[in-house]
Motif scaffolding. Structure first.
Motif, short mmCIF file in Angstrom:
data_model
loop_
_atom_site.label_atom_id
_atom_site.label_comp_id
_atom_site.label_asym_id
_atom_site.label_seq_id
_atom_site.Cartn_x
_atom_site.Cartn_y
_atom_site.Cartn_z
N GLU A 154 18.14 58.30 52.10
CA GLU A 154 18.61 57.03 52.68
C GLU A 154 17.52 56.45 53.55
OE1 GLU A 154 21.00 58.00 56.69
OE2 GLU A 154 22.06 58.66 54.89
N ASP A 155 17.51 55.14 53.67
CA ASP A 155 16.56 54.47 54.57
C ASP A 155 17.13 54.51 55.98
OD1 ASP A 155 14.77 53.91 52.57
OD2 ASP A 155 15.48 51.86 52.26
N ARG A 156 16.27 54.90 56.94
CA ARG A 156 16.66 54.92 58.36
C ARG A 156 15.58 54.25 59.18
NH1 ARG A 156 18.36 61.15 59.23
NH2 ARG A 156 20.06 61.14 57.73
N GLN A 157 16.03 53.46 60.12
CA GLN A 157 15.13 52.86 61.09
C GLN A 157 14.97 53.87 62.22
OE1 GLN A 157 13.60 49.82 60.64
NE2 GLN A 157 12.39 50.36 62.42
N LEU A 158 13.81 54.50 62.30
CA LEU A 158 13.52 55.49 63.33
C LEU A 158 12.62 54.88 64.38
CD1 LEU A 158 12.91 58.52 60.93
CD2 LEU A 158 15.00 57.95 62.17
N MET A 159 12.30 55.64 65.40
CA MET A 159 11.47 55.12 66.50
C MET A 159 10.11 54.62 66.00
SD MET A 159 12.36 57.95 69.43
CE MET A 159 11.16 57.35 70.58
N THR A 160 9.61 55.19 64.93
CA THR A 160 8.29 54.83 64.41
C THR A 160 8.35 53.90 63.20
OG1 THR A 160 8.25 56.88 63.14
CG2 THR A 160 7.16 56.90 65.29
N GLY A 161 9.52 53.32 62.94
CA GLY A 161 9.64 52.37 61.85
C GLY A 161 10.60 52.84 60.77
N LEU A 162 10.61 52.12 59.67
CA LEU A 162 11.52 52.40 58.56
C LEU A 162 10.97 53.55 57.72
CD1 LEU A 162 14.09 51.52 57.02
CD2 LEU A 162 12.60 50.02 55.67
N HIS A 163 11.84 54.52 57.42
CA HIS A 163 11.48 55.66 56.59
C HIS A 163 12.64 55.94 55.63
CE1 HIS A 163 9.03 56.33 60.20
NE2 HIS A 163 8.23 57.04 59.44
N THR A 164 12.31 56.49 54.46
CA THR A 164 13.32 57.06 53.58
C THR A 164 13.36 58.55 53.92
OG1 THR A 164 12.88 55.46 51.85
CG2 THR A 164 14.07 57.46 51.21
N VAL A 165 14.54 59.03 54.30
CA VAL A 165 14.70 60.42 54.72
C VAL A 165 15.90 61.02 54.02
CG1 VAL A 165 13.66 60.00 57.00
CG2 VAL A 165 16.14 59.86 56.73
N ALA A 166 15.97 62.35 54.05
CA ALA A 166 17.12 63.08 53.52
C ALA A 166 17.44 64.19 54.51
CB ALA A 166 16.81 63.66 52.15
N ASP A 167 18.70 64.28 54.93
CA ASP A 167 19.09 65.36 55.84
C ASP A 167 18.83 66.70 55.18
OD1 ASP A 167 19.89 63.69 57.90
OD2 ASP A 167 22.01 63.75 57.34
N ILE A 168 18.46 67.69 56.00
CA ILE A 168 18.31 69.05 55.50
C ILE A 168 19.41 69.90 56.11
CG2 ILE A 168 15.87 68.98 54.88
CD1 ILE A 168 15.20 70.27 57.58
N HIS A 169 20.04 70.70 55.24
CA HIS A 169 21.16 71.55 55.62
C HIS A 169 20.76 73.00 55.42
CE1 HIS A 169 23.97 68.06 55.17
NE2 HIS A 169 23.04 67.70 54.32
N CYS A 170 21.24 73.87 56.28
CA CYS A 170 21.06 75.31 56.09
C CYS A 170 21.72 75.69 54.76
CB CYS A 170 21.71 76.07 57.24
SG CYS A 170 21.71 77.86 57.00
N ARG A 171 21.00 76.42 53.94
CA ARG A 171 21.53 76.82 52.63
C ARG A 171 22.74 77.74 52.77
NH1 ARG A 171 17.31 78.37 48.25
NH2 ARG A 171 17.16 76.13 48.33
N ASP A 172 22.82 78.48 53.86
CA ASP A 172 23.89 79.45 54.04
C ASP A 172 25.16 78.80 54.61
OD1 ASP A 172 25.13 81.94 54.02
OD2 ASP A 172 24.30 82.53 55.94
N CYS A 173 25.06 78.18 55.78
CA CYS A 173 26.26 77.66 56.46
C CYS A 173 26.44 76.14 56.35
CB CYS A 173 26.26 78.08 57.92
SG CYS A 173 25.02 77.23 58.94
N ARG A 174 25.45 75.45 55.77
CA ARG A 174 25.49 73.98 55.55
C ARG A 174 25.35 73.15 56.82
NH1 ARG A 174 23.91 74.49 50.59
NH2 ARG A 174 25.47 75.17 49.12
#
Length: 106
Positions: free
Chosen positions: A52-72
């Motif tokens: 997803e596109d997110r407006q962060l402190m340093t500008g617009l980025h496409t990012v994806a959340d990272i989840h723990c593989r075990d507990c999510r």
């Protein structure tokens, strides 16, 4: 699940699943959703969510959340794309929120 071997491992704060090595830290000067965060070159035992596109402190980025593989648990995000030239170095790198990881084998 892979288990990292060696000194200075970071684990998920919730289930203690190994997720990254101290030696892979690029910077400790990042801000996450919940406070300080670290930029890492590599991660393991994580699952990447939807981009997803997110407006962060340093500008617009496409990012994806990272989840723990075990507990999510959401631990941070992966930079997929940076739109500003000065931010391109972040592409393919991982943000782990300091509050979401704990030190192991220190």
């Amino acid at each position: 699940m892979a288990e990292l071997v060696g000194p200075r491992v970071y684990s998920c704060h919730h289930c203690r699943n190994h997720v990254c090595l101290h030696d892979d830290i690029i910077s400790k000067a990042f801000q996450g959703k919940n406070g300080r965060a670290f930029l890492f070159s590599h991660a393991m035992n994580v699952v990447t969510g939807a981009k997803e596109d997110r407006q962060l402190m340093t500008g617009l980025h496409t990012v994806a959340d990272i989840h723990c593989r075990d507990c999510r648990e959401v631990l941070g995000w992966k930079y997929e794309k940076a739109y500003e030239e000065s931010q391109k170095y972040k592409e393919g790198k991982f943000i782990f929120e300091k509050a979401k990881i704990v030190q192991e084998n220190w």
